[in-house]
Design a protein around this motif. Structure first.
Motif, PDB file in Angstrom:
ATOM      1  N   GLY A  72       7.304  -2.129  -5.943  1.00 49.21           N
ATOM      2  CA  GLY A  72       8.688  -2.545  -6.073  1.00 49.21           C
ATOM      3  C   GLY A  72       9.549  -1.651  -6.935  1.00 49.21           C
ATOM      4  N   GLU A  73       8.988  -0.552  -7.467  1.00 50.32           N
ATOM      5  CA  GLU A  73       9.750   0.355  -8.311  1.00 50.32           C
ATOM      6  C   GLU A  73       9.948   1.692  -7.611  1.00 50.32           C
ATOM      7  N   GLU A  74      11.164   2.195  -7.706  1.00 49.77           N
ATOM      8  CA  GLU A  74      11.500   3.464  -7.062  1.00 49.77           C
ATOM      9  C   GLU A  74      10.767   4.621  -7.747  1.00 49.77           C
ATOM     10  N   LEU A  75      10.034   5.411  -6.930  1.00 55.10           N
ATOM     11  CA  LEU A  75       9.323   6.563  -7.487  1.00 55.10           C
ATOM     12  C   LEU A  75      10.168   7.827  -7.408  1.00 55.10           C
ATOM     13  N   GLU A  76      10.651   8.128  -6.213  1.00 51.51           N
ATOM     14  CA  GLU A  76      11.400   9.374  -6.049  1.00 51.51           C
ATOM     15  C   GLU A  76      12.141   9.382  -4.728  1.00 51.51           C
ATOM     16  N   GLN A  77      13.188  10.177  -4.707  1.00 53.93           N
ATOM     17  CA  GLN A  77      13.886  10.387  -3.446  1.00 53.93           C
ATOM     18  C   GLN A  77      13.109  11.409  -2.635  1.00 53.93           C
ATOM     19  N   ILE A  78      12.972  11.168  -1.331  1.00 55.52           N
ATOM     20  CA  ILE A  78      12.228  12.073  -0.460  1.00 55.52           C
ATOM     21  C   ILE A  78      13.128  12.508   0.688  1.00 55.52           C
ATOM     22  N   SER A  79      12.713  13.559   1.353  1.00 53.87           N
ATOM     23  CA  SER A  79      13.500  14.088   2.465  1.00 53.87           C
ATOM     24  C   SER A  79      13.278  13.253   3.719  1.00 53.87           C
ATOM     25  N   PRO A  80      14.178  13.338   4.685  1.00 56.06           N
ATOM     26  CA  PRO A  80      13.961  12.644   5.962  1.00 56.06           C
ATOM     27  C   PRO A  80      12.645  13.036   6.628  1.00 56.06           C
ATOM     28  N   LYS A  81      12.245  14.309   6.484  1.00 58.06           N
ATOM     29  CA  LYS A  81      10.995  14.762   7.076  1.00 58.06           C
ATOM     30  C   LYS A  81       9.803  14.086   6.402  1.00 58.06           C
ATOM     31  N   GLU A  82       9.830  14.001   5.061  1.00 58.75           N
ATOM     32  CA  GLU A  82       8.743  13.325   4.344  1.00 58.75           C
ATOM     33  C   GLU A  82       8.671  11.849   4.736  1.00 58.75           C
ATOM     34  N   ALA A  83       9.827  11.230   4.867  1.00 54.03           N
ATOM     35  CA  ALA A  83       9.855   9.828   5.267  1.00 54.03           C
ATOM     36  C   ALA A  83       9.240   9.652   6.655  1.00 54.03           C
ATOM     37  N   GLU A  84       9.533  10.577   7.563  1.00 53.45           N
ATOM     38  CA  GLU A  84       8.981  10.509   8.913  1.00 53.45           C
ATOM     39  C   GLU A  84       7.470  10.697   8.905  1.00 53.45           C
ATOM     40  N   GLU A  85       6.976  11.615   8.056  1.00 58.26           N
ATOM     41  CA  GLU A  85       5.533  11.854   7.965  1.00 58.26           C
ATOM     42  C   GLU A  85       4.804  10.611   7.443  1.00 58.26           C
ATOM     43  N   ILE A  86       5.386   9.957   6.424  1.00 59.40           N
ATOM     44  CA  ILE A  86       4.779   8.723   5.905  1.00 59.40           C
ATOM     45  C   ILE A  86       4.807   7.630   6.967  1.00 59.40           C
ATOM     46  N   ILE A 127       0.855  -1.191   0.000  1.00 60.99           N
ATOM     47  CA  ILE A 127       0.000   0.000   0.000  1.00 60.99           C
ATOM     48  C   ILE A 127       0.888   1.237   0.000  1.00 60.99           C
ATOM     49  N   VAL A 128       1.916   1.213   0.823  1.00 61.66           N
ATOM     50  CA  VAL A 128       2.947   2.244   0.831  1.00 61.66           C
ATOM     51  C   VAL A 128       4.241   1.570   1.253  1.00 61.66           C
ATOM     52  N   GLU A 129       5.358   2.070   0.699  1.00 67.91           N
ATOM     53  CA  GLU A 129       6.651   1.466   1.006  1.00 67.91           C
ATOM     54  C   GLU A 129       7.736   2.530   0.882  1.00 67.91           C
ATOM     55  N   ILE A 130       8.543   2.669   1.918  1.00 70.35           N
ATOM     56  CA  ILE A 130       9.653   3.619   1.897  1.00 70.35           C
ATOM     57  C   ILE A 130      10.941   2.878   2.262  1.00 70.35           C
ATOM     58  N   HIS A 131      12.046   3.337   1.676  1.00 73.67           N
ATOM     59  CA  HIS A 131      13.341   2.708   1.888  1.00 73.67           C
ATOM     60  C   HIS A 131      14.344   3.721   2.412  1.00 73.67           C
ATOM     61  N   ARG A 132      15.251   3.225   3.221  1.00 81.12           N
ATOM     62  CA  ARG A 132      16.425   4.016   3.611  1.00 81.12           C
ATOM     63  C   ARG A 132      17.647   3.269   3.104  1.00 81.12           C
ATOM     64  N   SER A 133      18.420   3.922   2.247  1.00 83.68           N
ATOM     65  CA  SER A 133      19.579   3.271   1.646  1.00 83.68           C
ATOM     66  C   SER A 133      20.725   3.175   2.646  1.00 83.68           C
ATOM     67  N   THR A 134      21.750   2.427   2.285  1.00 82.24           N
ATOM     68  CA  THR A 134      22.915   2.301   3.159  1.00 82.24           C
ATOM     69  C   THR A 134      23.635   3.633   3.331  1.00 82.24           C
ATOM     70  N   SER A 135      23.435   4.556   2.385  1.00 77.49           N
ATOM     71  CA  SER A 135      24.051   5.886   2.492  1.00 77.49           C
ATOM     72  C   SER A 135      23.194   6.867   3.285  1.00 77.49           C
ATOM     73  N   GLY A 136      21.985   6.420   3.721  1.00 82.14           N
ATOM     74  CA  GLY A 136      21.136   7.274   4.547  1.00 82.14           C
ATOM     75  C   GLY A 136      20.109   8.075   3.779  1.00 82.14           C
ATOM     76  N   ASN A 137      19.992   7.872   2.474  1.00 84.38           N
ATOM     77  CA  ASN A 137      18.980   8.571   1.689  1.00 84.38           C
ATOM     78  C   ASN A 137      17.655   7.813   1.739  1.00 84.38           C
ATOM     79  N   PHE A 138      16.536   8.570   1.570  1.00 83.86           N
ATOM     80  CA  PHE A 138      15.195   7.985   1.667  1.00 83.86           C
ATOM     81  C   PHE A 138      14.515   7.993   0.308  1.00 83.86           C
ATOM     82  N   PHE A 139      13.749   6.934   0.043  1.00 85.27           N
ATOM     83  CA  PHE A 139      13.048   6.814  -1.230  1.00 85.27           C
ATOM     84  C   PHE A 139      11.642   6.287  -0.979  1.00 85.27           C
ATOM     85  N   LYS A 140      10.722   6.685  -1.844  1.00 83.30           N
ATOM     86  CA  LYS A 140       9.363   6.179  -1.806  1.00 83.30           C
ATOM     87  C   LYS A 140       9.199   5.212  -2.963  1.00 83.30           C
TER      88      LYS A 140
END
Length: 271
Positions: A248-262, A231-244
């Motif tokens: 199973g397909e990467e949509l976009e890189q998001i900020s840490p704040k956006e990741a926290e809100e999701i 339904i929703v899926e977010i990832h944190r890479s080994t380098s510390g970047n966040f993605f939505k």
């Protein structure tokens, strides 16, 4: 001397108490290390059938020792087991340790067998099994056994591991139930053979609800799922970047704040 069925492509010289190579390429030989009592007796039989289906010869002490040695089975047990370990080494096979139940229990005998195989420097592959009888062919158990064959080949090519290597997922909590084909329902944590972990709620083995996955290299995935569909899926890479992610397909890189809100909005597990 007629070649025993348990070996298929090699035989044992009883006078010299050693293995003699056949004139053709032997099948990889597998020795099962397992408990005797039900349901492990039937589980060991089923695993032997699957391994033979995928090109191995198999010795199951639960059944084959008595068949070979008749009334001397108990007296011959250790000697027969050692001869089969020699066939394992000769044919580049492995010892399959069947671990019992959610606690992955092993008997004192299995621990001794593990040490014997270590002395001989042959691969020791562990498989986790539920303490229930159900058909194994066509399930994740068969997939794990195929993986065990590949893992043993890898060890013979690149070095024998010092300990028991797991070929199956390990379900680490006991609140779940298991159905007739071995699928898990309920809250559980699973460790995969590659070192990754997943924790969440499962229905018939599928992610259903919030779930956290962490790869061996530290990548983290948080998601909310309906029968394995995100339904929703977010990832944190080994380098510390966040993605939505979606499907199973990467949509976009998001900020840490956006990741926290999701994360908070969907009540996902902590990072």
């Amino acid at each position: 001397m007629q070649r025993p069925l348990w070996c298929c492509t090699a035989h044992v010289d009883e006078t010299e108490d050693r293995c003699v190579s056949a004139a053709f390429q032997p099948l990889p030989h597998v020795v099962l290390s397992t408990k005797y009592e039900p349901p492990w007796l039937q589980i060991s039989k089923n695993m032997k059938d699957i391994l033979e289906k995928h090109g191995c010869s198999v010795y199951n002490p639960n059944t084959d020792n008595e068949a070979a040695n008749k009334h001397e089975a108990d007296a011959q047990w250790l000697r027969t087991f050692n001869r089969h370990l020699e066939v394992v080494k000769q044919t580049k096979g492995f010892v399959l340790q069947i671990q019992q139940g959610a606690k992955r229990e092993r008997t004192d005998m299995q621990l001794a067998e593990e040490k014997q195989a270590g002395w001989l420097q042959v691969p020791r592959i562990g498989i986790y099994a539920f303490a229930e009888e159900f058909p194994l062919e066509g399930t994740v158990v068969e997939t794990s056994l195929i993986r065990a064959i590949d893992m043993a080949k890898e060890q013979w090519d690149h070095g024998i591991a010092k300990g028991v290597m797991m070929c199956s997922e390990i379900w680490e909590t006991v609140q779940f139930t298991v159905d007739a084909v071995g699928s898990v329902t309920g809250p559980a944590k699973v460790k995969f053979p590659d070192g990754a972990t997943m924790e969440g709620y499962f229905v018939r083995g599928l992610k259903h609800g919030s779930c956290r996955y962490q790869s061996r290299d530290g990548r983290v995935e948080l998601g909310l799922y309906s029968m394995d569909v995100p339904i929703v899926e977010i990832h944190r890479s080994t380098s510390g970047n966040f993605f939505k992610f979606k499907d199973g397909e990467e949509l976009e890189q998001i900020s840490p704040k956006e990741a926290e809100e999701i994360q908070q909005g969907y009540v996902l597990p902590p990072w």
